[in-house]
Design an enzyme around this catalytic site. Structure first.
Site, PDB file in Angstrom:
ATOM      1  N   TYR A  25       0.837  -1.209   0.000  1.00 37.95           N
ATOM      2  CA  TYR A  25       0.000   0.000   0.000  1.00 37.95           C
ATOM      3  C   TYR A  25       0.875   1.264   0.000  1.00 37.95           C
ATOM      4  O   TYR A  25       0.623   2.216  -0.748  1.00 37.95           O
ATOM      5  CB  TYR A  25      -0.931  -0.014   1.221  1.00 37.95           C
ATOM      6  CG  TYR A  25      -1.517   1.339   1.560  1.00 37.95           C
ATOM      7  CD1 TYR A  25      -2.500   1.917   0.758  1.00 37.95           C
ATOM      8  CD2 TYR A  25      -1.081   2.046   2.690  1.00 37.95           C
ATOM      9  CE1 TYR A  25      -3.027   3.166   1.064  1.00 37.95           C
ATOM     10  CE2 TYR A  25      -1.610   3.289   3.004  1.00 37.95           C
ATOM     11  CZ  TYR A  25      -2.576   3.848   2.189  1.00 37.95           C
ATOM     12  OH  TYR A  25      -3.085   5.090   2.491  1.00 37.95           O
ATOM     13  N   SER A 107      -3.450  13.587   7.302  1.00 40.21           N
ATOM     14  CA  SER A 107      -4.433  13.225   6.268  1.00 40.21           C
ATOM     15  C   SER A 107      -5.844  13.120   6.850  1.00 40.21           C
ATOM     16  O   SER A 107      -6.021  12.732   8.008  1.00 40.21           O
ATOM     17  CB  SER A 107      -4.031  11.874   5.674  1.00 40.21           C
ATOM     18  OG  SER A 107      -5.101  11.300   4.973  1.00 40.21           O
ATOM     19  N   TYR A 130      -9.899  15.946   2.294  1.00 36.84           N
ATOM     20  CA  TYR A 130     -10.612  15.395   1.136  1.00 36.84           C
ATOM     21  C   TYR A 130     -12.050  15.814   1.309  1.00 36.84           C
ATOM     22  O   TYR A 130     -12.658  15.515   2.351  1.00 36.84           O
ATOM     23  CB  TYR A 130     -10.574  13.867   1.148  1.00 36.84           C
ATOM     24  CG  TYR A 130      -9.291  13.221   0.717  1.00 36.84           C
ATOM     25  CD1 TYR A 130      -8.615  13.626  -0.427  1.00 36.84           C
ATOM     26  CD2 TYR A 130      -8.771  12.152   1.446  1.00 36.84           C
ATOM     27  CE1 TYR A 130      -7.442  13.000  -0.825  1.00 36.84           C
ATOM     28  CE2 TYR A 130      -7.595  11.522   1.049  1.00 36.84           C
ATOM     29  CZ  TYR A 130      -6.943  11.947  -0.080  1.00 36.84           C
ATOM     30  OH  TYR A 130      -5.788  11.323  -0.461  1.00 36.84           O
ATOM     31  N   THR A 156      -6.853  18.727  -1.028  1.00 38.08           N
ATOM     32  CA  THR A 156      -6.399  17.876  -2.135  1.00 38.08           C
ATOM     33  C   THR A 156      -7.430  17.920  -3.249  1.00 38.08           C
ATOM     34  O   THR A 156      -8.618  17.651  -3.021  1.00 38.08           O
ATOM     35  CB  THR A 156      -6.174  16.432  -1.630  1.00 38.08           C
ATOM     36  OG1 THR A 156      -5.146  16.477  -0.642  1.00 38.08           O
ATOM     37  CG2 THR A 156      -5.740  15.509  -2.752  1.00 38.08           C
ATOM     38  N   ARG A 165      -5.400   0.933  -7.313  1.00 33.75           N
ATOM     39  CA  ARG A 165      -4.103   0.291  -7.027  1.00 33.75           C
ATOM     40  C   ARG A 165      -4.360  -1.209  -7.013  1.00 33.75           C
ATOM     41  O   ARG A 165      -5.041  -1.732  -6.123  1.00 33.75           O
ATOM     42  CB  ARG A 165      -3.535   0.812  -5.709  1.00 33.75           C
ATOM     43  CG  ARG A 165      -3.162   2.305  -5.805  1.00 33.75           C
ATOM     44  CD  ARG A 165      -2.457   2.785  -4.560  1.00 33.75           C
ATOM     45  NE  ARG A 165      -3.272   2.641  -3.384  1.00 33.75           N
ATOM     46  CZ  ARG A 165      -4.113   3.585  -2.904  1.00 33.75           C
ATOM     47  NH1 ARG A 165      -4.188   4.754  -3.493  1.00 33.75           N
ATOM     48  NH2 ARG A 165      -4.821   3.353  -1.832  1.00 33.75           N
ATOM     49  N   LYS A 252      -3.463  21.111  -3.150  1.00 39.66           N
ATOM     50  CA  LYS A 252      -2.525  20.004  -3.433  1.00 39.66           C
ATOM     51  C   LYS A 252      -3.038  19.181  -4.612  1.00 39.66           C
ATOM     52  O   LYS A 252      -4.195  18.751  -4.613  1.00 39.66           O
ATOM     53  CB  LYS A 252      -2.405  19.109  -2.199  1.00 39.66           C
ATOM     54  CG  LYS A 252      -1.562  17.868  -2.408  1.00 39.66           C
ATOM     55  CD  LYS A 252      -1.340  17.140  -1.094  1.00 39.66           C
ATOM     56  CE  LYS A 252      -0.408  15.960  -1.242  1.00 39.66           C
ATOM     57  NZ  LYS A 252      -1.018  14.797  -1.883  1.00 39.66           N
ATOM     58  N   HIS A 276       0.148  13.117  -6.635  1.00 40.26           N
ATOM     59  CA  HIS A 276      -0.260  12.205  -5.568  1.00 40.26           C
ATOM     60  C   HIS A 276       0.699  11.015  -5.483  1.00 40.26           C
ATOM     61  O   HIS A 276       0.308   9.884  -5.174  1.00 40.26           O
ATOM     62  CB  HIS A 276      -1.692  11.713  -5.836  1.00 40.26           C
ATOM     63  CG  HIS A 276      -2.545  11.534  -4.616  1.00 40.26           C
ATOM     64  ND1 HIS A 276      -3.631  12.307  -4.342  1.00 40.26           N
ATOM     65  CD2 HIS A 276      -2.479  10.643  -3.589  1.00 40.26           C
ATOM     66  CE1 HIS A 276      -4.208  11.901  -3.222  1.00 40.26           C
ATOM     67  NE2 HIS A 276      -3.517  10.888  -2.740  1.00 40.26           N
ATOM     68  N   ARG A 279      -0.288   7.910  -7.584  1.00 38.08           N
ATOM     69  CA  ARG A 279      -1.364   7.045  -7.067  1.00 38.08           C
ATOM     70  C   ARG A 279      -2.720   7.414  -7.630  1.00 38.08           C
ATOM     71  O   ARG A 279      -3.719   6.806  -7.289  1.00 38.08           O
ATOM     72  CB  ARG A 279      -1.390   7.126  -5.534  1.00 38.08           C
ATOM     73  CG  ARG A 279      -0.134   6.578  -4.913  1.00 38.08           C
ATOM     74  CD  ARG A 279       0.008   6.996  -3.463  1.00 38.08           C
ATOM     75  NE  ARG A 279      -0.813   6.247  -2.553  1.00 38.08           N
ATOM     76  CZ  ARG A 279      -0.477   5.076  -2.012  1.00 38.08           C
ATOM     77  NH1 ARG A 279       0.670   4.519  -2.329  1.00 38.08           N
ATOM     78  NH2 ARG A 279      -1.274   4.465  -1.168  1.00 38.08           N
TER      79      ARG A 279
HETATM   80  C1  LIG Z   1       0.670   5.512   1.352  1.00 33.23           C
HETATM   81  C2  LIG Z   1       0.300   6.873   0.842  1.00 33.23           C
HETATM   82  C3  LIG Z   1      -0.871   7.459   1.277  1.00 33.23           C
HETATM   83  C4  LIG Z   1      -1.224   8.727   0.838  1.00 33.23           C
HETATM   84  N1  LIG Z   1      -2.331   9.333   1.329  1.00 33.23           N
HETATM   85  C5  LIG Z   1      -2.622  10.609   0.971  1.00 33.23           C
HETATM   86  C6  LIG Z   1      -3.715  11.295   1.566  1.00 33.23           C
HETATM   87  O1  LIG Z   1      -4.404  10.765   2.433  1.00 33.23           O
HETATM   88  N2  LIG Z   1      -3.964  12.558   1.141  1.00 33.23           N
HETATM   89  C7  LIG Z   1      -3.211  13.185   0.182  1.00 33.23           C
HETATM   90  O2  LIG Z   1      -3.482  14.324  -0.175  1.00 33.23           O
HETATM   91  N3  LIG Z   1      -2.148  12.557  -0.362  1.00 33.23           N
HETATM   92  C8  LIG Z   1      -1.827  11.307   0.017  1.00 33.23           C
HETATM   93  N4  LIG Z   1      -0.743  10.682  -0.527  1.00 33.23           N
HETATM   94  C9  LIG Z   1       0.116  11.415  -1.471  1.00 33.23           C
HETATM   95  C10 LIG Z   1       1.259  12.103  -0.713  1.00 33.23           C
HETATM   96  O3  LIG Z   1       0.783  13.150   0.092  1.00 33.23           O
HETATM   97  C11 LIG Z   1       2.291  12.699  -1.694  1.00 33.23           C
HETATM   98  O4  LIG Z   1       1.627  13.496  -2.641  1.00 33.23           O
HETATM   99  C12 LIG Z   1       3.127  11.649  -2.417  1.00 33.23           C
HETATM  100  O5  LIG Z   1       3.381  10.543  -1.588  1.00 33.23           O
HETATM  101  C13 LIG Z   1       4.446  12.278  -2.864  1.00 33.23           C
HETATM  102  O6  LIG Z   1       5.249  11.359  -3.509  1.00 33.23           O
HETATM  103  P1  LIG Z   1       6.450  10.561  -2.770  1.00 33.23           P
HETATM  104  O7  LIG Z   1       5.790   9.443  -2.024  1.00 33.23           O
HETATM  105  O8  LIG Z   1       7.284  10.076  -3.906  1.00 33.23           O
HETATM  106  O9  LIG Z   1       7.158  11.526  -1.838  1.00 33.23           O
HETATM  107  C14 LIG Z   1      -0.390   9.408  -0.100  1.00 33.23           C
HETATM  108  C15 LIG Z   1       0.784   8.793  -0.533  1.00 33.23           C
HETATM  109  C16 LIG Z   1       1.139   7.543  -0.076  1.00 33.23           C
HETATM  110  C17 LIG Z   1       2.428   6.928  -0.537  1.00 33.23           C
END
Ligand SMILES: Cc1cc2nc3c(=O)[nH]c(=O)nc-3n(C[C@H](O)[C@H](O)[C@H](O)COP(=O)(O)O)c2cc1C
Length: 386
Positions: A25, A107, A130, A156, A165, A252, A276, A279
Site C-alpha cells: 500500500y 491526512s 478530502y 487535495t 491500485r 494540493k 499524488h 497514485r
Molecule cells: C501511502 C500513501 C498514502 C497517501 N495518502 C494521501 C492522503 O491521504 N492525502 C493526500 O493528499 N495525499 C496522500 N498521498 C500522497 C502524498 O501526500 C504525496 O503526494 C506523495 O506521496 C508524494 O510522492 P512521494 O511518495 O514520492 O514523496 C499518499 C501517498 C502515499 C504513498
C-alpha cells in the site's frame, strides 16, 4: 541493519517489519505505476552542476512554508493509514516533525484524529482535507481543524475518484485489511507489527468514525469513504472552502498551469505541484517535469511547493533549482515511520538534512532561498560539446 545510511535502508526495514498488504500500500502506485516510475526516473535523470571555487562554510537551510518555520525546505506530507504502520503512527510522526522543526500534515484518512495529534504535539500542524459528498462531514472537519488551531488547510484537488491500485484490490487492503488466509499468515509472521498494533489507541479512521453511522463498525467505514469522493468537485467547491477556512489554504494536486492560475484567482496561499505520488492518474507526467511551466505561470505570485519522488537531499535541491519554494515527502517519511516509529521519521529528516548540506557544499550553494536555475540541467548526451 547496523547503520541506516539512506532512505532506501528505511524502505528495506519497513518492508521487513510490515505485512505485505501494508508495505505494498505504501510502496505502490495506481494501475501500471507508470507515473510512479516517472516521478523517480525523471528526478534521477536531472543533473546538478558543480561549482567548486566557492566558500560554502556558511550554509542556510531554513525557510518558511505557508508561513510556518521549516528547518529544512521539507514538510512531512499527508499519508492515509499511517497509524496502521506504527501504533499511534500519526501522533508519532507529528511529534518527530515538531521536534525536528518542519511542518507536519495530517491526512483526512488518518487513524489518529485531528484532536489526538493536537494533543500529542501541542503545536500547530496542517490538516489535509478530502471533500466528501456528505457536506455535513466537510463542514465538521473544517470546524475541527480550526478548533485544533491547524495553521493551514491542505485541500487535495485530485481525487474525483480514487486511483485503482491493483495490488491493494487483490490483497484486500482496508481498515482493517481483509482477513484472507494470506493476510492472516502475514500478520502472524510479523509479530513486532502485530504486538504494536494491539496497543494502539485507535484501529479505525479517527477523523471519521464519529461523524457517520457507518463509522461505528470497523470495516464499513472504508466502503463509505470509497463512495464519498465527489466527481462534482470544481473551482466553486474551492471557493466554498476558501470562504469557510480562515487561515492558510494550500491546494494540493496541481499539475497544470491553468489550475495554478485558478488557485491564484480563488485566493489560495500556496499550491503543491503533485500527482499524488503516482497514485491517481496513471500516465500523468512526473511532477518534476511540469514544475518549471507552473513556476513560470504563477511562481512570482504564489508559493509553489512540490512533491513526488523526493528520496535524497539532492532531490530537494533539484526541485528548488526548478523553482519550487520547498518540498513535501510522502513515502520517505512513511518508510521511516513503518521501520522505527517516531525515531524513523526523525532519521528520515536527518538523512535529508545531511544530504542537503552535502549537496549544497558540493554544488557551491549557500542558501536554500537562492538556488539559481542553472544548477539543475538535463544530463547532456555523451559527446555533447559544452
Ligand atoms: C501511502 C500513501 C498514502 C497517501 N495518502 C494521501 C492522503 O491521504 N492525502 C493526500 O493528499 N495525499 C496522500 N498521498 C500522497 C502524498 O501526500 C504525496 O503526494 C506523495 O506521496 C508524494 O510522492 P512521494 O511518495 O514520492 O514523496 C499518499 C501517498 C502515499 C504513498
Amino acid at each position: 541493519m547496523s547503520k541506516i545510511a539512506s532512505i532506501f535502508d528505511l524502505e528495506t526495514l519497513a518492508r521487513e517489519r510490515l505485512p505485505s498488504v501494508l508495505f505494498d500500500y505504501i510502496h505502490g502506485g495506481s494501475e501500471q505505476q507508470l507515473t510512479l516510475q516517472r516521478n523517480l526516473d525523471d528526478m534521477r535523470a536531472l543533473a546538478l552542476r558543480q561549482h567548486s571555487l566557492r566558500n560554502v562554510a556558511r550554509r542556510d537551510t531554513a525557510t518558511t512554508m505557508a508561513g510556518d518555520p521549516a528547518r529544512i525546505p521539507l514538510a512531512v506530507g499527508p499519508t492515509g493509514l499511517a497509524g496502521l504502520m506504527w501504533p499511534n503512527g500519526e501522533c508519532e510522526a507529528a511529534r518527530a516533525a515538531a521536534d525536528y522543526g518542519v511542518p507536519y500534515c495530517l491526512s483526512t484518512c488518518s487513524i489518529n484524529s485531528i484532536e489526538d495529534v493536537a494533543e500529542a504535539t501541542g503545536k500547530p500542524f496542517w490538516f489535509q482535507l478530502y471533500l466528501m459528498k456528505a457536506q455535513r462531514v466537510n463542514e465538521s472537519l473544517i470546524r475541527r481543524a480550526d478548533k485544533a488551531n491547524c495553521s493551514a488547510l491542505v485541500l487535495t484537488i485530485d481525487l474525483h475518484t480514487q486511483g485503482k491500485r491493483w495490488a491493494d484490490e487483490k490483497e484486500g487492503l482496508g481498515v482493517p485489511p481483509r482477513l484472507t488466509p494470506r493476510n492472516v499468515l502475514e500478520m502472524l509472521t510479523h509479530p513486532r507489527w502485530l504486538a504494536g498494533m494491539a496497543g494502539s489507541k485507535r484501529h479505525n479512521f479517527g477523523n471519521l468514525e464519529h461523524e457517520i453511522e457507518a463509522g461505528k463498525s470497523v470495516g464499513s467505514l472504508s466502503k463509505w469513504i470509497e463512495e464519498q469522493f465527489d466527481p462534482t468537485f470544481d473551482l466553486d467547491t474551492v471557493r466554498w472552502v476558501r470562504k469557510e477556512w480562515p487561515r492558510k489554504l494550500i491546494l494540493k494536486g496541481v499539475m497544470h498551469p491553468d489550475d495554478a492560475r485558478s488557485a491564484l484567482e480563488v485566493g489560495a496561499d500556496a499550491i503543491i505541484v503533485s500527482n499524488h505520488g503516482g497514485r491517481q492518474l496513471d500516465s500523468a507526467p512526473s511532477s518534476i517535469s511540469v514544475l518549471p511551466q507552473i513556476v513560470e505561470a504563477v511562481g512570482s505570485r504564489i508559493e509553489v511547493l512540490f512533491d513526488g519522488g523526493i528520496r535524497t537531499g539532492g532531490d530537494i535541491v533539484k526541485a528548488l533549482g526548478l523553482g519550487a519554494h520547498a518540498c513535501l515527502s510522502g513515502r520517505a517519511c512513511l518508510y521511516g515511520l513503518a521501520a522505527k516509529g517516531r525515531d524513523g521519521v526523525h532519521c528520515a529528516l536527518e538523512l535529508f538534512e545531511q544530504e542537503l548540506q552535502d549537496c549544497m557544499m558540493l554544488a557551491g550553494l549557500s542558501s536554500v532561498s537562492e538556488v539559481p536555475p542553472g544548477v539543475v540541467t538535463a544530463q547532456p548526451p555523451l559527446g555533447a560539446r559544452r
